[in-house]
Scaffold this active site. Structure first.
Site, PDB file in Angstrom:
ATOM      1  N   HIS A  20       0.848  -1.132   0.000  1.00 37.71           N
ATOM      2  CA  HIS A  20      -0.443  -0.134  -0.019  1.00 37.71           C
ATOM      3  C   HIS A  20       0.675   1.055   0.034  1.00 37.71           C
ATOM      4  O   HIS A  20       2.044   1.517  -0.115  1.00 37.71           O
ATOM      5  CB  HIS A  20      -0.985  -0.397   1.363  1.00 37.71           C
ATOM      6  CG  HIS A  20      -0.497   0.387   2.350  1.00 37.71           C
ATOM      7  ND1 HIS A  20       0.948   0.834   2.918  1.00 37.71           N
ATOM      8  CD2 HIS A  20      -0.134  -1.086   3.299  1.00 37.71           C
ATOM      9  CE1 HIS A  20       0.530   0.580   4.047  1.00 37.71           C
ATOM     10  NE2 HIS A  20       0.082  -0.326   4.536  1.00 37.71           N
ATOM     11  N   HIS A  23       3.866   1.496   2.391  1.00 35.52           N
ATOM     12  CA  HIS A  23       5.091   0.527   1.954  1.00 35.52           C
ATOM     13  C   HIS A  23       6.178   1.092   0.510  1.00 35.52           C
ATOM     14  O   HIS A  23       6.758   1.360   0.021  1.00 35.52           O
ATOM     15  CB  HIS A  23       4.440  -1.287   1.567  1.00 35.52           C
ATOM     16  CG  HIS A  23       4.374  -1.340   2.475  1.00 35.52           C
ATOM     17  ND1 HIS A  23       2.783  -1.939   2.021  1.00 35.52           N
ATOM     18  CD2 HIS A  23       4.686  -1.816   3.151  1.00 35.52           C
ATOM     19  CE1 HIS A  23       2.286  -2.525   2.684  1.00 35.52           C
ATOM     20  NE2 HIS A  23       3.285  -2.311   4.087  1.00 35.52           N
ATOM     21  N   CYS A 128       1.115  -7.767  21.605  1.00 33.32           N
ATOM     22  CA  CYS A 128       0.355  -7.642  20.053  1.00 33.32           C
ATOM     23  C   CYS A 128       0.481  -8.487  19.070  1.00 33.32           C
ATOM     24  O   CYS A 128       2.270  -8.705  18.892  1.00 33.32           O
ATOM     25  CB  CYS A 128       0.780  -6.141  20.574  1.00 33.32           C
ATOM     26  SG  CYS A 128      -0.634  -5.715  18.343  1.00 33.32           S
ATOM     27  N   CYS A 131       1.642  -6.000  15.742  1.00 31.17           N
ATOM     28  CA  CYS A 131       3.299  -5.578  16.197  1.00 31.17           C
ATOM     29  C   CYS A 131       4.297  -6.640  16.566  1.00 31.17           C
ATOM     30  O   CYS A 131       5.564  -6.718  16.369  1.00 31.17           O
ATOM     31  CB  CYS A 131       3.244  -4.605  17.181  1.00 31.17           C
ATOM     32  SG  CYS A 131       2.150  -3.771  17.574  1.00 31.17           S
ATOM     33  N   CYS A 145      -3.094  -1.256  22.413  1.00 36.69           N
ATOM     34  CA  CYS A 145      -2.088  -1.150  21.312  1.00 36.69           C
ATOM     35  C   CYS A 145      -2.851   0.356  20.234  1.00 36.69           C
ATOM     36  O   CYS A 145      -3.928   0.226  19.638  1.00 36.69           O
ATOM     37  CB  CYS A 145      -2.034  -2.220  20.128  1.00 36.69           C
ATOM     38  SG  CYS A 145      -0.791  -2.220  19.170  1.00 36.69           S
ATOM     39  N   HIS A 148      -2.642  -0.328  16.216  1.00 34.91           N
ATOM     40  CA  HIS A 148      -3.464  -1.413  15.889  1.00 34.91           C
ATOM     41  C   HIS A 148      -5.305  -1.229  16.260  1.00 34.91           C
ATOM     42  O   HIS A 148      -6.200  -2.106  16.174  1.00 34.91           O
ATOM     43  CB  HIS A 148      -3.390  -3.240  15.806  1.00 34.91           C
ATOM     44  CG  HIS A 148      -1.872  -3.150  15.170  1.00 34.91           C
ATOM     45  ND1 HIS A 148      -0.676  -2.947  15.752  1.00 34.91           N
ATOM     46  CD2 HIS A 148      -1.688  -3.471  14.148  1.00 34.91           C
ATOM     47  CE1 HIS A 148       0.542  -3.366  14.689  1.00 34.91           C
ATOM     48  NE2 HIS A 148      -0.575  -3.443  13.738  1.00 34.91           N
ATOM     49  N   LYS A 299      -3.538   6.591   9.992  1.00 34.67           N
ATOM     50  CA  LYS A 299      -2.114   5.704   9.750  1.00 34.67           C
ATOM     51  C   LYS A 299      -3.294   4.883   8.530  1.00 34.67           C
ATOM     52  O   LYS A 299      -4.118   3.578   9.014  1.00 34.67           O
ATOM     53  CB  LYS A 299      -2.134   5.341  10.708  1.00 34.67           C
ATOM     54  CG  LYS A 299      -0.885   3.871  10.126  1.00 34.67           C
ATOM     55  CD  LYS A 299       0.035   3.613  10.634  1.00 34.67           C
ATOM     56  CE  LYS A 299       1.324   2.293  10.554  1.00 34.67           C
ATOM     57  NZ  LYS A 299       1.370   1.679  11.273  1.00 34.67           N
ATOM     58  N   LYS A 302      -2.800  -2.342   6.414  1.00 35.67           N
ATOM     59  CA  LYS A 302      -4.104  -3.213   6.250  1.00 35.67           C
ATOM     60  C   LYS A 302      -4.458  -3.829   7.617  1.00 35.67           C
ATOM     61  O   LYS A 302      -6.014  -3.190   7.321  1.00 35.67           O
ATOM     62  CB  LYS A 302      -2.511  -4.409   6.648  1.00 35.67           C
ATOM     63  CG  LYS A 302      -1.719  -4.522   5.231  1.00 35.67           C
ATOM     64  CD  LYS A 302      -0.424  -5.696   5.605  1.00 35.67           C
ATOM     65  CE  LYS A 302       0.304  -4.961   6.259  1.00 35.67           C
ATOM     66  NZ  LYS A 302       1.695  -5.326   6.144  1.00 35.67           N
TER      67      LYS A 302
END
Ligand code: MSP
Length: 522
Positions: A20, A23, A128, A131, A145, A148, A299, A302
Site C-alpha cells: 500500500h 510501503h 500484540c 506488532c 495497542c 492496531h 494511519k 492493512k
C-alpha cells in the site's frame, strides 16, 4: 580513483497483504536516493525485501486454509512484482527464508549465545500479534495497542532473552555523541526517552516455543524453539550485503542509511544497535524515521483497511505523478495527509502547468522559430545569467537537501529553476520578438537558454521522476547524455550542443479535471 559508497535499506515488509501507500513511500524514497547517489557516481546498493516469518503469516494461512510458506511466497511475490512493475529498482530483494539469511541468523545466535549474552527465563506480558512483540505501557491506549486498536493478549512462557539492557549505557552515550544518528531529532529524543524510562524496556525475548509457533528459524542451541521475528528480521540488513566477508561489505556498511516508519522506531533504535554492539559492529550511519500517510486522520494500514494501492494510483494518474506527490508532499519525519484531491491539485500546479508548460512552450517555439534544433545563442546578458545562476543554486541545494533527507525541499529547489525559466520567457517574450527579423538573435538566445535550463532540470529531476526526465531529455535530443550524466559535471551550464534536433510532443502531464467528470456510461 576511489569511489564513494552508499547503502540504503527499506524495512522488509510483512507478507500478509498487498503493498500500500506506506510501503510504496519508503520504497520510492529509497529508489530516489539510490538514483541520486548513483548520479553522483557513488557505488550504490539498495536492499528491500519481505519479512517471511512471524505469527501474522500463520494467522492468515489458518484463516485461508493455506500454509505459512504458501502465503509468504504469494505476498512476497506480489511485493517484488509490484516494485518491478513500478520501476522501483533494487540490488537485492531479500526474503528471510533465503538460505544465506537463515545461516547468518543461526551463526549470529550461536555467537551471541556463546558470548553469554542470551539467557533462558520465564516471562509474562501483553502481546500484540499485529506488532509481533510484547507491549509496554507506552504502547497502550485504553488498554489497546495504539497502532492496531486491538487489545493485546496476556501471555506467559519460558523463553530465551538477549541481554539487551547491558548495552543501554553504551547506546545512550552513542546517541548523545552522534546527534544525527537518529533523525529527524524528535525521534532521537524519543529513543533516548525509551532508554531512560526504567519501566518499559527490559531484555529482549528472542524465541517462541515451537508448540505455539513453528514458522521461523530454529534456534541453533535449542530445537524446541524458533527465533523471534524481529531478531531474525533486523539481521537482513547484514545478509543483504554479505556480512561478514563479501567484497565491499565494510565500505557499504559504513554508509548505511536505514529508512523506517515511526512505528518501528523501537526495534531499529534500541534492539538493532544493541544487537550490532554484541557482535562488534558499528550502528548504521543514519536511522531515518518517517511519519505516516494518513487518510481521515488515521494511519493507512492493512489492519485498518483504508489502504491506497500504488497500482490503482498508477492506473488512474500515472505512477510518476503519484511518486511526485509522495516525494513532494511529505516532509520526511512528519505525518502527511493523502487525498486524491490534494494530489490532483499538486500534479496540475507543478507538473501540468509549471513544468509541462515550460517544456511545451520551449519545444513548440524551437520548432517554429529555430527549425526544430537548439539554436546558437548570443553572448548572455543579465536575464540569461540569472537563469544560469538559478541552476547553480539548485545544484548545491539539491545535494544538501537530498543528503539531509529533505527530498520535498530538493524538489522545491528544482522547481525554482523551472519558475525562474518561466519568468525569463515572460521577460524575453520570444513569440513577440520572432515577428521582427532583426531580433532573431534574441529569440535564439531565449530558446537556447530554455533548452539548456530544461536539460539541467532533466538531470536534476532524474532521480525523482526518472521517466519524465528521460522524456524531456528525449525531446531535447540529449537522451544518451542523460543516461551517462554525472553530478555535478552534468549540471554545468552551457553543455547542450547547438544544432541538436528537438522534438515536440503531446503534453507531458495533461491537466486533470477535479472533481472527476461523471462517467457517461454510469
Ligand atoms: N516487517 C516489519 C519491518 C521489519 S524491518 C527489519 C514491518 N513491516 S510492515 O510491512 O508492517 O511495515 C513496513 C513499513 O511500512 C514500516 O516502515 C511502516 O512504518 C511503513 N508504513 C506502514 N503504514 C504506513 C503509513 N500509513 N504511512 C507511511 N508508512 C507506513 O513493520
Amino acid at each position: 580513483m576511489s569511489r564513494r559508497y552508499f547503502y540504503v535499506t527499506t524495512p522488509i515488509y510483512y507478507v500478509n497483504a498487498d503493498p500500500h501507500i506506506g510501503h510504496t513511500y519508503t520504497t520510492v524514497v529509497a529508489d530516489a536516493l539510490a538514483r541520486y547517489h548513483r548520479l553522483c557516481g557513488e557505488h550504490t546498493f539498495l536492499l528491500t525485501g519481505t519479512d517471511m516469518h512471524g505469527e501474522k503469516v500463520v494467522e492468515v494461512a489458518t484463516r485461508q486454509g493455506s500454509t505459512p510458506g504458501a502465503i509468504a511466497d504469494h505476498y512476497s511475490g506480489r511485493f517484488e512484482a509490484t516494485w518491478d512493475e513500478l520501476g522501483l529498482g533494487f540490488d537485492r530483494f531479500i526474503r528471510t527464508n533465503d538460505p544465506d539469511h537463515v545461516k547468518l541468523v543461526k551463526d549470529i545466535l550461536t555467537r551471541v549465545h556463546e558470548a553469554g549474552e542470551i539467557e533462558f527465563r520465564e516471562y509474562e506480558g501483553d502481546y500484540c500479534v499485529g506488532c509481533e512483540r510484547f507491549l509496554t505501557d507506552r504502547d497502550l491506549v485504553d488498554g489497546k495497542c495504539r497502532d492496531h486498536e486491538t487489545p493485546p493478549e496476556r501471555r506467559s512462557e519460558a523463553n530465551y532473552f538477549f541481554l539487551m539492557t547491558r548495552h543501554f549505557d553504551w547506546l545512550a552515550d552513542y546517541i548523545e555523541t552522534h546527534p544525527d544518528f537518529i533523525r529527524p531529532e524528535r525521534y532521537r529524543n524519543e529513543a533516548l526517552a525509551m532508554l531512560r524510562e526504567e519501566s518499559g524496556l527490559g531484555d529482549l525475548c528472542i524465541s517462541r516455543p515451537k508448540t505455539r509457533l513453528d514458522w521461523g528459524i530454529e534456534l541453533p542451541f535449542d530445537t524446541d524453539y524458533v527465533c523471534y521475528v524481529w531478531f531474525d528480521a533486523l539481521i537482513n540488513y547484514l545478509t543483504g550485503i554479505g556480512y561478514p566477508d563479501a567484497p565491499g561489505f565494510r565500505e557499504l556498511w559504513g554508509t548505511c542509511e536505514h529508512l523506517v516508519g515511526k512505528d518501528i522506531l523501537k526495534p531499529h533504535a534500541i534492539f538493532w544497535p544493541t544487537m550490532l554492539h554484541a557482535i562488534g559492529l558499528e550502528p548504521p550511519r543514519h536511522l531515518n524515521v518517517h511519519g505516516y500517510w494518513v487518510v481521515d486522520d488515521r494511519k493507512v494500514s492493512k489492519s485498518l483497511g483504508n489502504m491506497i494501492s500504488p497500482t490503482v494510483m498508477r492506473d488512474r494518474y500515472g505512477f510518476e505523478s503519484f511518486r511526485y506527490f509522495l516525494l513532494r508532499d511529505m516532509s520526511y519525519g512528519l505525518d502527511s495527509n493523502f487525498t486524491e484531491e490534494l494530489m490532483v491539485g499538486r500534479i496540475n500546479a507543478d507538473l501540468a502547468n509549471n513544468l509541462g508548460n515550460l517544456v511545451s512552450r520551449t519545444l513548440n517555439m524551437t520548432a517554429r522559430f529555430a527549425g526544430g534544433a537548439v539554436p546558437e545563442p548570443l553572448a548572455p546578458e543579465e536575464p540569461e545569467t540569472k537563469v544560469a545562476e538559478a541552476v547553480v543554486r539548485a545544484v548545491t541545494l539539491v545535494d544538501e537537501y537530498v543528503r539531509g533527507l529533505q527530498i520535498h525541499r530538493a524538489l522545491e529547489a528544482i522547481f525554482q529553476v523551472v519558475d525562474a525559466t518561466n519568468r525569463y520567457l515572460e521577460l524575453r517574450e520570444p513569440w513577440k520578438a520572432a515577428k521582427d527579423p532583426e531580433r532573431t538573435g534574441s529569440v535564439h538566445t531565449a530558446l537556447y537558454t530554455c533548452c539548456e535550463a530544461l536539460r539541467i532540470v532533466a538531470v536534476l529531476l532524474s532521480p525523482f521522476l526518472p521517466e519524465t526526465a528521460a522524456e524531456i531529455a528525449r525531446r531535447l535530443g540529449v537522451e544518451a547524455e542523460l543516461a551517462d550524466a554525472r553530478l555535478p559535471e552534468a549540471a554545468r551550464w552551457g553543455q547542450i550542443q547547438v544544432g541538436t534536433s528537438t522534438h515536440k510532443g503531446a503534453p507531458l502531464f495533461p491537466r486533470i479535471e477535479w472533481p472527476p467528470p461523471e462517467d457517461a456510461s454510469a
